[in-house]
Design an enzyme around this catalytic site. Structure first.
Site, PDB file in Angstrom:
ATOM      1  CE  LYS A  53      -3.801  -2.463   2.124  1.00  0.00           C
ATOM      2  NZ  LYS A  53      -4.426  -2.980   3.344  1.00  0.00           N
ATOM      3  CD  GLN A  97      -3.310  -4.600   6.450  1.00  0.00           C
ATOM      4  OE1 GLN A  97      -3.166  -3.602   5.738  1.00  0.00           O
ATOM      5  NE2 GLN A  97      -4.048  -5.634   6.078  1.00  0.00           N
ATOM      6  CG  ASP A 120      -9.755  -0.599   5.043  1.00  0.00           C
ATOM      7  OD1 ASP A 120      -9.708  -0.944   3.845  1.00  0.00           O
ATOM      8  OD2 ASP A 120      -9.036  -1.111   5.926  1.00  0.00           O
TER       9      ASP A 120
END
Ligand code: NDP
Length: 292
Positions: A53, A97, A120
């Site tokens: 990412k 994450q 997200d």
């Protein structure tokens, strides 16, 4: 023979488009999209995801802020980092994450991220917006699936889409996207899960089948009808002594088996997988350029 829906190619196109738009955003408004990533612990898969990412951000001209914290960090310390990022104008997107270590409550972490920076799309506000058809951040894998279908010119209107899997990150959001009353969706959707006593009874009816199960090659040729479009979300590791690593990655669909029956199909790897980061970058751009 199936047309292959090439997620690598489509995600590369999306990244190229974003790179161009990012240069323009800087030139016209002096804004550089900023994505903050929090990695807790040293899980090998999570470490790779965060690094890729970070690399993707660099490639298209974003600022990425990466905090790598030990697994011993307390929940409060993690929440404080998120709080600082929520208040920082240079940060437009925040990603923690997952999974986080067991002593940290994942739901608390998700709730702590400002819905305005929830790139997200896991915050309940984002999910609620999606369900009632309001603009908002859509979680990246389902958003990526929609993008694959749209860019492959697969018309969903009135089609029967069968989604196998009802997770909060794939099954539920993709089902909700597919039946929205808009020109890119408007499908009739069936959601299957372990409660279905005869899965095939449903999958056989699918014009479009979305498999997000996490069981290697559970969907076989006999489970689908001729001409079906297959989106295989599964990423499963199976032992393979012929490979150097001792394993290979397969999807939830028996790719070779269904290939001659399907009209279009995503490969694994190289289908849905590459789209997830592309959509994360796209959500971050959306946030940086004024939100939704
Ligand atoms: P989850 O394990 O959270 O959900 C799996 C779903 O499949 C559940 O709803 C479960 O039903 C259902 N299911 C499991 N077995 C069966 C069965 N035999 N018959 C019918 N339904 C079944 O998985 P995720 O949604 O997180 O992920 C699914 C797959 O997609 C995984 O392989 C994962 O690695 C991959 N993935 C890929 C991504 C990407 O490409 N970027 C991103 C996210 C996931 P029930 O609810 O009843 O338990």
């Amino acid at each position: 023979m199936a047309k292959i829906i090439d997620g690598k190619l489509i995600s590369a196109q999306i990244k190229a488009e974003l790179k161009e738009k990012t240069a323009k955003l800087l030139e016209e408004k002096g804004i550089i999209p900023g994505l903050a990533l929090l990695l807790i612990g040293e899980d090998p898969a999570s470490t790779i995801y965060v690094s890729s990412k970070e690399k993707s951000c660099k490639e298209i001209g974003y600022n990425s802020i990466v905090r790598r914290e030990p697994a011993t960090i307390t929940e409060l310390e993690a929440l404080n980092i998120i709080d600082q990022w929520n208040k920082d104008d240079k940060i437009h997107g925040i990603l923690v994450q997952l999974p986080v270590p067991k002593h940290i409550d994942e739901q608390k972490i998700i709730l702590a991220i400002s819905p305005k920076k929830d790139v997200d799309g896991f915050h309940p506000e984002s999910f609620g917006r999606l369900v009632i058809g309001m603009p908002g951040f859509v979680s990246c894998t389902p958003a990526g699936i929609m993008e694959l279908l749209i860019r492959s010119e697969i018309n969903l209107k009135g089609k029967h889409v069968v989604v196998v899997g009802r997770s909060n990150i794939v099954g539920k959001p993709i089902a909700n996207l597919l039946y929205q009353k808009n020109p890119h969706a408007n499908a009739v959707v069936t959601i299957c899960h372990t409660g279905a006593s005869d899965l095939r009874q449903y999958t056989k009816q699918a014009d479009v089948l979305i498999a997000a199960v996490g069981v290697p090659e559970i969907i076989k040729a006999d489970d689908v009808k001729d001409g079906v479009v297959i989106i295989d979300v599964g990423i499963n590791r199976v032992d393979d002594p012929t490979k150097e690593k001792g394993y290979r990655i397969v999807g939830d669909v028996d790719y070779e088996g269904v290939f001659s029956k399907a009209s279009a199909i995503t490969p694994v790897p190289g289908g849905v997988g590459p789209m997830t980061i592309a959509m994360l970058l796209s959500n971050t751009f959306k946030s940086a350029s004024g939100g939704f």
